[in-house]
Motif scaffolding. Structure first.
Motif, PDB file in Angstrom:
ATOM      1  N   ASN A  14       0.803  -1.223   0.000  1.00  0.00           N
ATOM      2  CA  ASN A  14       0.000   0.000   0.000  1.00  0.00           C
ATOM      3  C   ASN A  14       0.837   1.274   0.000  1.00  0.00           C
ATOM      4  O   ASN A  14       0.311   2.361  -0.223  1.00  0.00           O
ATOM      5  CB  ASN A  14      -0.926   0.010   1.218  1.00  0.00           C
ATOM      6  N   ARG A  15       2.130   1.141   0.276  1.00  0.00           N
ATOM      7  CA  ARG A  15       2.988   2.327   0.331  1.00  0.00           C
ATOM      8  C   ARG A  15       3.245   2.916  -1.057  1.00  0.00           C
ATOM      9  O   ARG A  15       3.449   4.114  -1.201  1.00  0.00           O
ATOM     10  CB  ARG A  15       4.332   1.997   0.964  1.00  0.00           C
ATOM     11  N   PHE A  16       3.306   2.065  -2.059  1.00  0.00           N
ATOM     12  CA  PHE A  16       3.698   2.486  -3.397  1.00  0.00           C
ATOM     13  C   PHE A  16       2.476   2.462  -4.316  1.00  0.00           C
ATOM     14  O   PHE A  16       1.967   1.398  -4.665  1.00  0.00           O
ATOM     15  CB  PHE A  16       4.798   1.569  -3.941  1.00  0.00           C
ATOM     16  N   VAL A  17       2.022   3.642  -4.660  1.00  0.00           N
ATOM     17  CA  VAL A  17       0.794   3.789  -5.444  1.00  0.00           C
ATOM     18  C   VAL A  17       1.153   3.982  -6.915  1.00  0.00           C
ATOM     19  O   VAL A  17       2.009   4.802  -7.262  1.00  0.00           O
ATOM     20  CB  VAL A  17      -0.030   4.990  -4.951  1.00  0.00           C
ATOM     21  N   LEU A  47       5.186   7.405  -3.379  1.00  0.00           N
ATOM     22  CA  LEU A  47       5.200   6.842  -2.029  1.00  0.00           C
ATOM     23  C   LEU A  47       4.204   7.600  -1.160  1.00  0.00           C
ATOM     24  O   LEU A  47       4.220   8.831  -1.126  1.00  0.00           O
ATOM     25  CB  LEU A  47       6.611   6.963  -1.444  1.00  0.00           C
ATOM     26  N   VAL A  48       3.328   6.858  -0.449  1.00  0.00           N
ATOM     27  CA  VAL A  48       2.361   7.500   0.424  1.00  0.00           C
ATOM     28  C   VAL A  48       2.628   7.082   1.867  1.00  0.00           C
ATOM     29  O   VAL A  48       3.253   6.050   2.133  1.00  0.00           O
ATOM     30  CB  VAL A  48       0.910   7.143   0.029  1.00  0.00           C
ATOM     31  N   GLU A  49       2.165   7.884   2.798  1.00  0.00           N
ATOM     32  CA  GLU A  49       2.400   7.634   4.219  1.00  0.00           C
ATOM     33  C   GLU A  49       1.344   6.686   4.776  1.00  0.00           C
ATOM     34  O   GLU A  49       0.158   6.925   4.664  1.00  0.00           O
ATOM     35  CB  GLU A  49       2.366   8.962   4.968  1.00  0.00           C
ATOM     36  N   ILE A  50       1.807   5.589   5.387  1.00  0.00           N
ATOM     37  CA  ILE A  50       0.897   4.667   6.079  1.00  0.00           C
ATOM     38  C   ILE A  50       1.500   4.268   7.414  1.00  0.00           C
ATOM     39  O   ILE A  50       2.683   4.433   7.632  1.00  0.00           O
ATOM     40  CB  ILE A  50       0.606   3.405   5.231  1.00  0.00           C
TER      41      ILE A  50
END
Length: 221
Positions: A206-209, A218-221
């Motif tokens: 889920n980090r790499f969209v 890259l998104v923050e989770i």
């Protein structure tokens, strides 16, 4: 391991520089014209630039002038066949950190690079890169995801570092390919997708969209 931008239009020289810098544990990227050099130098992805003066489309002195007018303090070492006193003074007065005339000894270039990087990188500055629960330690080369230590290969580490230096930004396949594998890579065309799959498995999918038609972010989770 420092990220060095090589702005040089003579392929023989750029290949020589790239090979030598990789052997010295740096991560080089090559561009062959002034406009592209200016674009790359403003991304914040590099620690130092080796800048040829006689570049097509935009000469090196103009690239340097535009960088300094934009208050971009990327260390710049000019590499050029122009070895007159007036050219040297023009380069240094224009904001260059150093000036090395061609031909030069590669060992001397490495020594000058080391000095410039040491001047601009206080101890432990930027040592840790973080985005949410993902963390990368640039000195120990350790990665942690969700509190767990993760082992990354050299290529995976460099790709993860690039994402962490540009959180939330879309990175194209070409940008990733050039930064991680080098400007003249001619291997499998899907290598970026393959390594992104590895990172998703190791660090969390889920980090790499995927941004369709653009690249990845890259998104923050």
């Amino acid at each position: 391991m420092s990220r060095i931008l090589i702005a040089e239009d003579e392929e023989r020289i750029s290949r020589f520089l790239e090979k030598g810098l990789r052997a010295a544990a740096h991560t080089p990227s090559v561009v062959a014209d002034g406009i592209t050099a200016l674009d790359y130098a403003t991304t914040g992805e590099f620690d130092l630039m080796l800048l040829d003066v006689g570049l097509p489309r935009l000469d090196g002195f103009t690239v340097l002038s535009l960088l300094r007018k934009s208050r971009i303090n990327l260390p710049v070492i000019i590499l050029t066949a122009r070895n007159s006193v007036s050219d040297t003074v023009a380069g240094l007065d224009g904001g260059a950190d150093d000036y090395l005339a061609k031909p030069f000894r590669f060992e001397e270039l490495l020594a000058r690079i080391k000095v410039r990087l040491r001047e601009t990188a206080p101890e432990n500055q930027g040592r840790l890169l973080r985005c949410g629960s993902l963390e990368l330690d640039l000195l120990t080369r350790l990665a942690r995801a969700g509190g767990s230590e993760v082992e990354l290969s050299a290529r995976e580490f460099v790709m993860t570092e690039m994402f962490l230096r540009n959180p939330g930004q879309v990175l194209t396949r070409d940008q990733l390919l050039s930064h991680v594998w080098g400007y003249d890579y001619n291997g499998a065309s899907n290598v970026v997708d393959v390594y992104l799959h590895y990172l998703r498995q190791k660090l969390g999918g889920n980090r790499f969209v995927t941004v369709r038609g653009a690249g990845y972010r890259l998104v923050e989770i």
